[in-house]
Design an enzyme around this catalytic site. Sequence first.
Site, PDB file in Angstrom:
ATOM      1  N   GLU A 146       0.843  -1.197   0.000  1.00 27.60           N
ATOM      2  CA  GLU A 146       0.000   0.000   0.000  1.00 27.60           C
ATOM      3  C   GLU A 146       0.871   1.236   0.000  1.00 27.60           C
ATOM      4  O   GLU A 146       1.778   1.361   0.835  1.00 27.60           O
ATOM      5  CB  GLU A 146      -0.918  -0.011   1.227  1.00 27.60           C
ATOM      6  CG  GLU A 146      -1.729   1.276   1.417  1.00 27.60           C
ATOM      7  CD  GLU A 146      -2.551   1.665   0.179  1.00 27.60           C
ATOM      8  OE1 GLU A 146      -3.303   0.823  -0.341  1.00 27.60           O
ATOM      9  OE2 GLU A 146      -2.411   2.827  -0.260  1.00 27.60           O
ATOM     10  N   GLY A 197      -7.176   0.878   3.856  1.00 24.74           N
ATOM     11  CA  GLY A 197      -8.558   1.324   3.742  1.00 24.74           C
ATOM     12  C   GLY A 197      -8.822   1.985   2.411  1.00 24.74           C
ATOM     13  O   GLY A 197      -9.966   2.160   2.005  1.00 24.74           O
ATOM     14  N   GLY A 240     -24.620  11.537 -10.764  1.00 24.71           N
ATOM     15  CA  GLY A 240     -24.537  10.150 -10.314  1.00 24.71           C
ATOM     16  C   GLY A 240     -24.489  10.108  -8.801  1.00 24.71           C
ATOM     17  O   GLY A 240     -24.804  11.085  -8.119  1.00 24.71           O
ATOM     18  N   GLU A 285     -26.549  16.964 -15.220  1.00 29.35           N
ATOM     19  CA  GLU A 285     -26.379  15.556 -15.591  1.00 29.35           C
ATOM     20  C   GLU A 285     -26.601  15.393 -17.084  1.00 29.35           C
ATOM     21  O   GLU A 285     -27.600  15.862 -17.619  1.00 29.35           O
ATOM     22  CB  GLU A 285     -27.358  14.677 -14.801  1.00 29.35           C
ATOM     23  CG  GLU A 285     -27.511  13.247 -15.316  1.00 29.35           C
ATOM     24  CD  GLU A 285     -26.190  12.490 -15.451  1.00 29.35           C
ATOM     25  OE1 GLU A 285     -25.372  12.540 -14.515  1.00 29.35           O
ATOM     26  OE2 GLU A 285     -25.970  11.856 -16.513  1.00 29.35           O
ATOM     27  N   GLY A 301     -17.671  10.338 -12.524  1.00 29.59           N
ATOM     28  CA  GLY A 301     -17.388   8.912 -12.506  1.00 29.59           C
ATOM     29  C   GLY A 301     -15.949   8.624 -12.135  1.00 29.59           C
ATOM     30  O   GLY A 301     -15.172   9.525 -11.827  1.00 29.59           O
ATOM     31  N   ASP A 342     -12.583  -2.257  -8.001  1.00 28.38           N
ATOM     32  CA  ASP A 342     -12.796  -1.220  -9.009  1.00 28.38           C
ATOM     33  C   ASP A 342     -11.901  -1.412 -10.222  1.00 28.38           C
ATOM     34  O   ASP A 342     -12.250  -1.013 -11.331  1.00 28.38           O
ATOM     35  CB  ASP A 342     -12.520   0.173  -8.415  1.00 28.38           C
ATOM     36  CG  ASP A 342     -13.655   0.669  -7.535  1.00 28.38           C
ATOM     37  OD1 ASP A 342     -13.601   1.843  -7.130  1.00 28.38           O
ATOM     38  OD2 ASP A 342     -14.588  -0.116  -7.253  1.00 28.38           O
ATOM     39  N   ALA A 376     -17.545  -0.612  -2.760  1.00 32.39           N
ATOM     40  CA  ALA A 376     -16.635  -1.220  -1.795  1.00 32.39           C
ATOM     41  C   ALA A 376     -17.037  -2.654  -1.476  1.00 32.39           C
ATOM     42  O   ALA A 376     -16.190  -3.547  -1.379  1.00 32.39           O
ATOM     43  CB  ALA A 376     -16.595  -0.378  -0.521  1.00 32.39           C
ATOM     44  N   HIS A 410     -44.155  -4.794  13.182  1.00 33.03           N
ATOM     45  CA  HIS A 410     -44.947  -3.568  13.126  1.00 33.03           C
ATOM     46  C   HIS A 410     -44.670  -2.763  14.377  1.00 33.03           C
ATOM     47  O   HIS A 410     -44.649  -3.336  15.464  1.00 33.03           O
ATOM     48  CB  HIS A 410     -46.440  -3.937  13.026  1.00 33.03           C
ATOM     49  CG  HIS A 410     -47.344  -2.749  13.036  1.00 33.03           C
ATOM     50  ND1 HIS A 410     -47.592  -1.976  11.920  1.00 33.03           N
ATOM     51  CD2 HIS A 410     -48.046  -2.182  14.050  1.00 33.03           C
ATOM     52  CE1 HIS A 410     -48.410  -0.992  12.255  1.00 33.03           C
ATOM     53  NE2 HIS A 410     -48.716  -1.093  13.530  1.00 33.03           N
TER      54      HIS A 410
END
Lengths: 468, 150
Positions: free
Chosen positions: A34, A39, A182, A203, A271, A311, A319, A443
């Site tokens: 990393e 994370g 988005g 958009e 995006g 990704d 995630a 309920h």
Amino acid sequence: MTEVYDVAILGAGPGGYVAALRAAQLGMRVALVEEARVGGTCLNVGCIPTKALVTATDLLARARRAAEYGVRIPEAAPDLEGMMAYQRAAVERLVGGVEQLLKEWKVTVVRGRGRLVRPDALAVADGAGGTTEVVVRHIILAPGSVMARPPIPGLDLPGVVTSTEALDVSTLPAHLIVIGGGVIGLEFACIYQALGSRVTVLEMMPNLLPGAADEAIAKRLAVVLRRRGMDIRTGATVQAVEEAEGGLRVRFTTAKGEEAVEGDRVLLATGRWPNTADLGLEEVGIRMNRRAIAVDEYLRTNVPNVWAIGDAVGGMMLAHKAMVDGRVAVENIAGQKRAVDYRSVPSAIFTSPEVAGVGLTEEQARQQGADVRVLQFPFSANPRAQILGETEGLVRIVCEAGSGRVLGVHMMGPHVTELIAEGALAVQTGATADDLAWTTHAHPTLTEAVLEAALGFQGATIHYHRKT
Amino acid sequence: MSEFLELTVDKFTFRFATDRYYHPEGVWARPEGDGRVRIGLSDFAQQSGGDVAFAEVKPVGTVVAFGEEVASIETMKTDIVVPAPVSGTVAEVNPALEMTPEVISEDPYGEGWLAVIAATDWEADRAHLMDAQAYLERVREVAEEEMRKK
């Protein structure tokens, strides 16, 4: 220096660190590479800090309505520095938690920027000129994603920010213009509006949340947001960002022609792209699918013993999808043969009101040729929602007309990001509308909206009437 | 200005604009020339619902057949599925419905119109609709039946 591990993982985001922990649980020696903090995007500049801000702004909105519930809160107001401290504390707590888990499971965290140098080795540059080579039997590539930068002139102007900078709410813009309707754009739009900024969302597609939500829900969300004062333009293609007196001007085209809007901060939220550049992938011969790493249904790349998850392989950039990918890849390394199954990956969108969905949308189900019925129930007819005073929203169940098998569940309304779990279970297990209808729901809870929608399959919805 | 007939059943009063035609399920249709027909909910239909939360009309360009759903009105008590009282193509949708759907309740025959349809054969469809008096009689029957049930 070389060491031998069973598996090395490039990237410690939700995909990478979950894969590391699972591999360690299965007895493997794990190296987790990393370059920043464990994370990844999610914990540090994504899911976690944004949800902290959403929690704070939801509380602010509710506190301002306190009189409705017979509670006196004289002047509920944001404390921006306090909100930043709260956000940072949430992030630190979770990053620390993951570090602790990795330590307990004896995962070796190798700090630095990793590259694939051979099918069985990563080279990790420590930033001070040194390199560690990590030699392994299996490599899992989990480098995540980065913000997309479309070719719009003016994105380098001061005042144009991405989601990472937008997390800093210590100074508020008078007017925030969000490019991209988005998930990320709308979550920030709601946060900033709740804090007092005027917000405009641009958009390109005809509906908000394109590809991320059922169309009927997206249309309903646009109506609700507009009623709350947000300026939402769909079918708006941004041409450029320019300097203007007092701030920035965003020029865009719609069916009506050229238009422009002026504000003092612009959030670019168009995006994310897989983060696959400059990692040595092409040199080692990893096949790509444009920017994404190409994988089969077992998450194997074309190079033996090199896997890819999250990704970086495209698909739903979430995630929890990355976490499942991590578990699948590791179990396959351990000798199982498990294919990915994304049918029941839910999406949870923390706008206000929330939106959530799982499975096929109505349009997708129809496109696949299914004989579709859509069952619907509004939260306005749900007692718990009425008590909460949050009645804008609905549940939609997309099912097969004959069998009632649930193909998808889509919702907008209070706490639907939690409620969607029932929908995910239904889709995953092949449950029918009747299964949902005959499962007793407590309920008074919001979950009864799912029950009542499902009752519609037999025309048996009790607390609402759909007149035909 | 429209003229109205009135009907009172129990403590409810319903109005019927006389200058238009009615589909038995409570949708009015008023031709405006050039094949354009404006449609909306009758006073009886909107009262049977409740406060309007959302009014969703099929978008401009949608082709509808007589009797097919052209709009869906979500109220506090019921979802009113609105059948098209004329076959044709949706030419206009009332822009006020998004922000102020309550206009359907406040002025169902005026500002609360739902859509304008470019009719394919108005004369043929008109034969299946009622005038204000005939629709009023039908509403009287339906309303008195509901009173008897109570």
